[in-house]
Design an enzyme around this catalytic site. Structure first.
Site, PDB file in Angstrom:
ATOM      1  N   ARG A  22      -0.606   8.379 -10.540  1.00 49.89           N
ATOM      2  CA  ARG A  22      -0.747   7.158  -9.732  1.00 49.89           C
ATOM      3  C   ARG A  22      -0.141   5.966 -10.473  1.00 49.89           C
ATOM      4  NH1 ARG A  22      -3.961   7.296  -5.416  1.00 49.89           N
ATOM      5  NH2 ARG A  22      -4.374   5.082  -5.595  1.00 49.89           N
ATOM      6  N   ARG A  79     -11.957   1.558  -8.708  1.00 47.12           N
ATOM      7  CA  ARG A  79     -11.086   2.727  -8.931  1.00 47.12           C
ATOM      8  C   ARG A  79     -11.374   3.318 -10.315  1.00 47.12           C
ATOM      9  NH1 ARG A  79      -5.314   2.309  -5.920  1.00 47.12           N
ATOM     10  NH2 ARG A  79      -6.186   1.725  -3.915  1.00 47.12           N
ATOM     11  N   LEU A 120      10.892 -20.939  -4.447  1.00 44.13           N
ATOM     12  CA  LEU A 120       9.946 -20.053  -3.752  1.00 44.13           C
ATOM     13  C   LEU A 120       8.588 -20.209  -4.421  1.00 44.13           C
ATOM     14  CD1 LEU A 120       9.337 -17.597  -1.809  1.00 44.13           C
ATOM     15  CD2 LEU A 120       9.867 -16.117  -3.747  1.00 44.13           C
ATOM     16  N   ILE A 155      -6.881  -5.331   7.602  1.00 42.47           N
ATOM     17  CA  ILE A 155      -6.683  -6.510   6.749  1.00 42.47           C
ATOM     18  C   ILE A 155      -7.209  -6.252   5.336  1.00 42.47           C
ATOM     19  CG2 ILE A 155      -7.232  -8.988   6.511  1.00 42.47           C
ATOM     20  CD1 ILE A 155      -5.374  -8.295   8.905  1.00 42.47           C
ATOM     21  N   ARG A 175       2.229  -5.022   6.059  1.00 42.92           N
ATOM     22  CA  ARG A 175       1.433  -4.035   5.328  1.00 42.92           C
ATOM     23  C   ARG A 175       2.163  -2.700   5.378  1.00 42.92           C
ATOM     24  NH1 ARG A 175      -4.911  -2.775   4.645  1.00 42.92           N
ATOM     25  NH2 ARG A 175      -4.618  -0.875   3.445  1.00 42.92           N
ATOM     26  N   ASP A 226       0.835  -1.200   0.000  1.00 40.44           N
ATOM     27  CA  ASP A 226       0.000   0.000   0.000  1.00 40.44           C
ATOM     28  C   ASP A 226       0.873   1.254   0.000  1.00 40.44           C
ATOM     29  OD1 ASP A 226      -2.296   1.491   0.021  1.00 40.44           O
ATOM     30  OD2 ASP A 226      -2.697   1.235   2.159  1.00 40.44           O
ATOM     31  N   ASN A 274       1.340   3.367  -3.008  1.00 41.14           N
ATOM     32  CA  ASN A 274       1.858   3.791  -4.320  1.00 41.14           C
ATOM     33  C   ASN A 274       1.322   5.160  -4.737  1.00 41.14           C
ATOM     34  OD1 ASN A 274       2.959   1.262  -4.375  1.00 41.14           O
ATOM     35  ND2 ASN A 274       1.559   0.429  -5.907  1.00 41.14           N
ATOM     36  N   ARG A 331       0.134   7.671  -2.835  1.00 42.85           N
ATOM     37  CA  ARG A 331       0.686   8.781  -2.040  1.00 42.85           C
ATOM     38  C   ARG A 331       2.144   9.033  -2.407  1.00 42.85           C
ATOM     39  NH1 ARG A 331      -0.851   6.155   3.381  1.00 42.85           N
ATOM     40  NH2 ARG A 331      -1.401   4.471   1.961  1.00 42.85           N
ATOM     41  N   TRP A 332       2.866   7.977  -2.691  1.00 40.15           N
ATOM     42  CA  TRP A 332       4.277   8.110  -3.099  1.00 40.15           C
ATOM     43  C   TRP A 332       4.350   8.950  -4.374  1.00 40.15           C
ATOM     44  CZ3 TRP A 332       7.191   6.944  -7.379  1.00 40.15           C
ATOM     45  CH2 TRP A 332       8.575   6.859  -7.221  1.00 40.15           C
ATOM     46  N   HIS A 377       2.467   3.029  -9.170  1.00 39.58           N
ATOM     47  CA  HIS A 377       2.338   1.573  -9.271  1.00 39.58           C
ATOM     48  C   HIS A 377       3.573   0.975  -9.967  1.00 39.58           C
ATOM     49  CE1 HIS A 377      -1.578   1.860  -7.590  1.00 39.58           C
ATOM     50  NE2 HIS A 377      -2.158   2.390  -8.651  1.00 39.58           N
TER      51      HIS A 377
END
Ligand code: FPP
Length: 244
Positions: free
Chosen positions: A31, A69, A129, A193, A186, A18, A20, A22-23, A35
């Site tokens: 936006r 969105r 993995l 959650i 997070r 979470d 992206n 605001r960054w 992302h």
């Protein structure tokens, strides 16, 4: 400290990526640019997991609710997923990463569904993995579709309602067969959650950080592992029971 030398390493880490938007806003960027910048810490997390011997990593990339969105943002995210798969899948495969997608994949564009199927097929035999990417995923959706499978079995007479157990319900969920989620990270400062792995997080330790996702580093991943290593996990028992 090298993570592989660490005691109490989580087997399965889940991440809600979470911050992206605001960054990007803080930099006067779109936006979509936020992302895109979020791909860097995705690579870092994969690297940290393979290096330290964590068995499974599950990333929340697009929730059931994210469909609401603005259409342009949804479109840019979908294009980013296709592009990221095209660009990264060879390297993920070479690192021994098995890639799987969890969520309502039939709601994704055919173009993306095709990339997903190819990526899953190409990496199916890998074991370094287990990487799960949650797309169009919601914990309630996951539980609903598991319940629907059981209801079908009951309706056909193959299963009696009294034979439904936690294990049987769990085997119908998207993360069936993987170790339990031990640690949820997070980023972005919110402490909730948000309809992520509702069943699977039952006993997970929760690590919340204000760091915005594109700024998330290997050092902060290490801090989350240190936090996890310091937790006393009791699974409902007393301290004395756990010690014996
Ligand atoms: C939430 O931040 C982030 C998303 C909805 C998208 C996450 C996707 C990526 C990081 C790309 C990863 C790609 C792959 C292939 C795994 P936000 O937009 O809600 O941020 P905000 O709260 O600051 O607005």
């Amino acid at each position: 400290m090298v993570a592989s030398a660490r005691k109490n390493l989580p087997r399965h880490v889940a991440v809600t990526m979470d911050g992206n938007g605001r960054w990007a806003a803080a930099r006067g960027e779109t936006r979509a640019a936020g992302h895109r910048a979020g791909l860097v810490p995705v690579r870092i997390c994969v690297e940290e997991c393979t290096r330290s011997g964590i068995e499974a990593l599950t990333l929340f990339a697009f929730s059931s609710e994210n469909w609401s969105r603005p259409a342009a943002e949804v479109a840019s995210l979908m294009s980013l997923f296709v592009e990221a798969l095209d660009r990264e899948i060879a390297e993920l495969g070479a690192k021994g990463v098995r890639v799987r997608f969890i969520g309502a994949r039939q709601s994704l564009a055919m173009r993306l569904q095709g990339r997903i199927a190819a990526a899953e097929q190409r990496t199916a035999a890998n074991r370094a993995l287990h990487l799960q990417i949650a797309l169009s995923y919601g914990g309630r959706w996951d539980l609903t579709q598991a319940a629907r499978k059981l209801a079908r079995e009951c309706a056909s007479g193959a299963l009696r309602p009294e034979d439904i157990t936690e294990a049987r319900l769990g085997s119908g969920l998207e993360l069936a067969g993987l170790p339990e989620v031990d640690l949820l990270i997070r980023t972005g400062g919110e402490q909730r959650i948000s309809n992520f792995l509702l069943w699977d997080l039952a006993y997970a330790e929760l690590y919340f950080t204000p760091t915005l996702w594109p700024d998330f580093t290997a050092q902060e991943f290490e801090r989350a592992l240190e936090y996890f290593a310091g937790r006393e996990r009791r699974f409902g028992q007393t301290q004395a029971q756990r010690a014996s």
